[in-house]
Design a protein around this motif. Structure first.
Motif, PDB file in Angstrom:
ATOM      1  N   ARG A  33       0.777  -1.227  -0.114  1.00  0.00           N
ATOM      2  CA  ARG A  33       0.248  -0.038  -0.013  1.00  0.00           C
ATOM      3  C   ARG A  33       0.752   1.317  -0.013  1.00  0.00           C
ATOM      4  NH1 ARG A  33      -5.128   2.046   3.450  1.00  0.00           N
ATOM      5  NH2 ARG A  33      -4.928   4.104   2.839  1.00  0.00           N
ATOM      6  N   LYS A  34       1.865   1.234   0.926  1.00  0.00           N
ATOM      7  CA  LYS A  34       2.756   2.646   1.069  1.00  0.00           C
ATOM      8  C   LYS A  34       3.585   2.734  -0.480  1.00  0.00           C
ATOM      9  CE  LYS A  34       6.873   4.105   3.546  1.00  0.00           C
ATOM     10  NZ  LYS A  34       7.898   3.633   4.562  1.00  0.00           N
ATOM     11  N   SER A  35       3.842   1.489  -1.039  1.00  0.00           N
ATOM     12  CA  SER A  35       4.500   1.846  -2.451  1.00  0.00           C
ATOM     13  C   SER A  35       3.571   2.301  -3.458  1.00  0.00           C
ATOM     14  CB  SER A  35       5.073   0.436  -2.751  1.00  0.00           C
ATOM     15  OG  SER A  35       5.708   0.685  -4.170  1.00  0.00           O
ATOM     16  N   VAL A  36       2.398   1.776  -3.461  1.00  0.00           N
ATOM     17  CA  VAL A  36       1.368   2.305  -4.340  1.00  0.00           C
ATOM     18  C   VAL A  36       0.924   3.575  -4.279  1.00  0.00           C
ATOM     19  CG1 VAL A  36      -1.000   2.011  -5.102  1.00  0.00           C
ATOM     20  CG2 VAL A  36       0.356   0.247  -4.858  1.00  0.00           C
ATOM     21  N   GLU A  37       0.981   3.970  -2.849  1.00  0.00           N
ATOM     22  CA  GLU A  37       0.650   5.440  -2.536  1.00  0.00           C
ATOM     23  C   GLU A  37       1.764   6.456  -3.061  1.00  0.00           C
ATOM     24  OE1 GLU A  37      -2.638   5.021   0.964  1.00  0.00           O
ATOM     25  OE2 GLU A  37      -0.577   4.892   1.717  1.00  0.00           O
ATOM     26  N   ALA A  48      -5.233  -4.700 -11.422  1.00  0.00           N
ATOM     27  CA  ALA A  48      -5.212  -5.720 -10.098  1.00  0.00           C
ATOM     28  C   ALA A  48      -6.015  -5.190  -9.088  1.00  0.00           C
ATOM     29  CB  ALA A  48      -3.735  -5.920  -9.849  1.00  0.00           C
ATOM     30  N   GLU A  49      -6.465  -6.147  -8.158  1.00  0.00           N
ATOM     31  CA  GLU A  49      -7.307  -5.699  -7.068  1.00  0.00           C
ATOM     32  C   GLU A  49      -6.338  -6.109  -5.888  1.00  0.00           C
ATOM     33  OE1 GLU A  49     -11.348  -7.146  -6.735  1.00  0.00           O
ATOM     34  OE2 GLU A  49     -11.662  -6.926  -8.893  1.00  0.00           O
ATOM     35  N   ILE A  50      -6.172  -5.096  -5.001  1.00  0.00           N
ATOM     36  CA  ILE A  50      -4.989  -5.282  -3.818  1.00  0.00           C
ATOM     37  C   ILE A  50      -5.952  -4.979  -2.536  1.00  0.00           C
ATOM     38  CG2 ILE A  50      -3.156  -4.346  -2.493  1.00  0.00           C
ATOM     39  CD1 ILE A  50      -2.351  -3.130  -5.401  1.00  0.00           C
ATOM     40  N   PRO A  51      -6.065  -5.955  -1.527  1.00  0.00           N
ATOM     41  CA  PRO A  51      -6.591  -5.816  -0.417  1.00  0.00           C
ATOM     42  C   PRO A  51      -5.944  -4.580   0.436  1.00  0.00           C
ATOM     43  CG  PRO A  51      -5.674  -8.291  -0.513  1.00  0.00           C
ATOM     44  CD  PRO A  51      -4.828  -7.310  -1.829  1.00  0.00           C
ATOM     45  N   TRP A  52      -6.814  -3.512   0.458  1.00  0.00           N
ATOM     46  CA  TRP A  52      -6.265  -2.282   0.949  1.00  0.00           C
ATOM     47  C   TRP A  52      -6.465  -2.389   2.516  1.00  0.00           C
ATOM     48  CZ3 TRP A  52      -3.514  -0.032  -2.072  1.00  0.00           C
ATOM     49  CH2 TRP A  52      -3.310   1.479  -2.042  1.00  0.00           C
TER      50      TRP A  52
END
Length: 146
Positions: free
Chosen positions: A85-89, A136-140
């Motif tokens: 999550r941190k990387s995506v953000e 892609a769906e990522i559990p957030w």
């Protein structure tokens, strides 16, 4: 490699492996050690009993070891998802509920190709997939519990 029992400010105890003691110190100081339960970065070393090997094991200790291993694996997965999550953000643009629209624009070359994230309904996701738009769906998970 060294294994530490860690404890966050909310008293959650979990295990983590580090290259050495200095690696733990560096990662903890940078806020990269995250409680897998609540997301807190206020994490320190918990008191640990020395590892003493004994001849033979009991069924109870085998169950305890299995439970500890499963808890450790779950903690590692939760930590990895928070790091993802941190990387995506940090590396992608948040487009909110306009995700499907923006993904199509990128796919069809209407705008520059770049990473995006946001929300899409199940129907929008299905339609994007049918059109050949890669998503892609990522559990957030929550970033932290603070």
């Amino acid at each position: 490699m060294i294994k530490y029992d860690l404890k966050c400010e909310n008293a959650h105890v979990f295990e983590a492996w580090f290259k050495n003691s200095a690696a733990f110190d560096e990662q903890a100081d940078a806020g990269d050690v995250i409680c897998a339960v609540c997301g807190s970065t206020a994490v320190g070393k918990a008191p640990m009993a020395p590892s003493v090997s004994r001849k033979g094991t009991t069924k109870s200790s085998e169950r305890d070891n299995t439970a500890k291993q499963e808890a450790n694996q779950a903690a590692m997965v939760m930590s990895a998802l928070r790091q993802l999550r941190k990387s995506v953000e940090e590396n992608c643009d948040y487009v909110g509920t306009r995700f499907a629209e923006e993904a199509r624009k990128i796919h069809y070359g209407e705008i520059e190709n770049h990473g995006i994230y946001g929300e899409a309904t199940a129907e929008e996701s299905r339609e994007l997939s049918e059109e050949g738009v890669e998503i892609a769906e990522i559990p957030w998970l929550p970033a932290t519990n603070s």
